[in-house]
Design an enzyme around this catalytic site. Sequence first.
Site, PDB file in Angstrom:
ATOM      1  N   GLN A  20      -4.332  -2.025   9.865  1.00 61.32           N
ATOM      2  CA  GLN A  20      -4.309  -3.315   9.169  1.00 61.32           C
ATOM      3  C   GLN A  20      -4.872  -4.423  10.058  1.00 61.32           C
ATOM      4  OE1 GLN A  20      -3.587  -3.575   5.971  1.00 61.32           O
ATOM      5  NE2 GLN A  20      -3.780  -5.791   5.848  1.00 61.32           N
ATOM      6  N   ASP A  39     -10.858   2.748   4.652  1.00 55.68           N
ATOM      7  CA  ASP A  39     -11.221   1.333   4.519  1.00 55.68           C
ATOM      8  C   ASP A  39     -12.739   1.169   4.425  1.00 55.68           C
ATOM      9  OD1 ASP A  39      -9.194  -0.607   4.350  1.00 55.68           O
ATOM     10  OD2 ASP A  39      -8.667  -0.386   6.471  1.00 55.68           O
ATOM     11  N   LYS A  82       0.846  -1.203   0.000  1.00 52.84           N
ATOM     12  CA  LYS A  82       0.000   0.000   0.000  1.00 52.84           C
ATOM     13  C   LYS A  82       0.880   1.251   0.000  1.00 52.84           C
ATOM     14  CE  LYS A  82      -3.785  -2.469   2.300  1.00 52.84           C
ATOM     15  NZ  LYS A  82      -4.562  -2.733   3.503  1.00 52.84           N
TER      16      LYS A  82
HETATM   17  N1  GUN Z   1      -6.816  -7.085   6.206  1.00 49.70           N
HETATM   18  C1  GUN Z   1      -7.213  -7.755   5.090  1.00 49.70           C
HETATM   19  N2  GUN Z   1      -7.795  -6.921   4.222  1.00 49.70           N
HETATM   20  C2  GUN Z   1      -7.773  -5.688   4.784  1.00 49.70           C
HETATM   21  C3  GUN Z   1      -8.240  -4.418   4.359  1.00 49.70           C
HETATM   22  O1  GUN Z   1      -8.808  -4.238   3.273  1.00 49.70           O
HETATM   23  N3  GUN Z   1      -8.023  -3.385   5.234  1.00 49.70           N
HETATM   24  C4  GUN Z   1      -7.418  -3.566   6.441  1.00 49.70           C
HETATM   25  N4  GUN Z   1      -7.281  -2.492   7.224  1.00 49.70           N
HETATM   26  N5  GUN Z   1      -6.987  -4.745   6.859  1.00 49.70           N
HETATM   27  C5  GUN Z   1      -7.163  -5.796   6.029  1.00 49.70           C
END
Ligand code: GUN
Length: 299
Positions: free
Chosen positions: A97, A120, A53
């Site tokens: 995350q 998110d 990311k």
């Molecule tokens: N863990 C797996 N997918 C995601 C996501 O899209 N966002 C976050 N914050 N954690 C994740």
Amino acid sequence: MPLILDGKAAAAAIRERLQQEVQMLAGQGHRPPHLAAILVGNDGASETYVFAKKKACDAAGFFSSVIRLPEEISEEALLAEIHSINHNPDIDGLIVQLPLPAHISEQAVMDAITPEKDVDGFHDRNIGKLAKGNPDFIPATPLGILLLLQHYGIDPEGKHCVVLGRSNIVGRPLSILLSLPGKNGNATVTLCHSKTQNLYRHTKNADILIAALGRPRFVGADMVKPGVVMVDVGITRVDAPELKSGYRLHGDVDFEAVSPLCEAITPVPGGVGPMTIAGLLMNTMKARRLQLQLQSHIA
Ligand code: GUN
């Protein structure tokens, strides 16, 4: 041969548009969007995702910060970090995350992120607005999937979309989005999960089948209808001692068996994964625009 839905290429096209928008902002005297990502602990997969990311932010000309916190951090200390970012005007978007260590409530963390920076789209307010057909931030993976289908001119309208998996991150929001009226929606949707009976009856009826279970190679050739559009969200690390990395990535679909039957299919890796990141960047740009609007109201 099926059409390969190339998430890398579609994501690159989105990143290019976002780069242009960053330049436009600069021309107006504004800084680029800034995404902050909190990473708790040392989970290998989470580290890979967060740094992917960050890399994508850099490539699009965004600012990014990764805040690493120890596995043992208390929920209170994590919430304090979130509150401080909520009030930091130099940061537009914040993600924490997942998964988090068991002693921290994911719900408390999602509630703590201010909805205006919740790129998110996991905050109850953002999920509520999505469910009512008026989303601010669409969770990145469902958004990426809709953008990928759109990139290849695949319109869900009138189609039977079958979603496997009812997670808050992918399956449930995606099933709602596909059923909403308007662009990228208007589908008839079946949401299947671990208690679904006679799963094959549903999957064999799908015009568009989306597998988001996290079960490697779960979808086999006997589960799909010829001509299906197959979207594979799964990306699981499976031990492979013969490889330097020690693991191989498997999707939820048995690609070799299923792909010859498909009209179109996403590869793993290189399908939904890059589109999830593109979705996150789009949300971060949206959060930046929102911040600028708020500032112009205050000024
Ligand atoms: N863990 C797996 N997918 C995601 C996501 O899209 N966002 C976050 N914050 N954690 C994740």
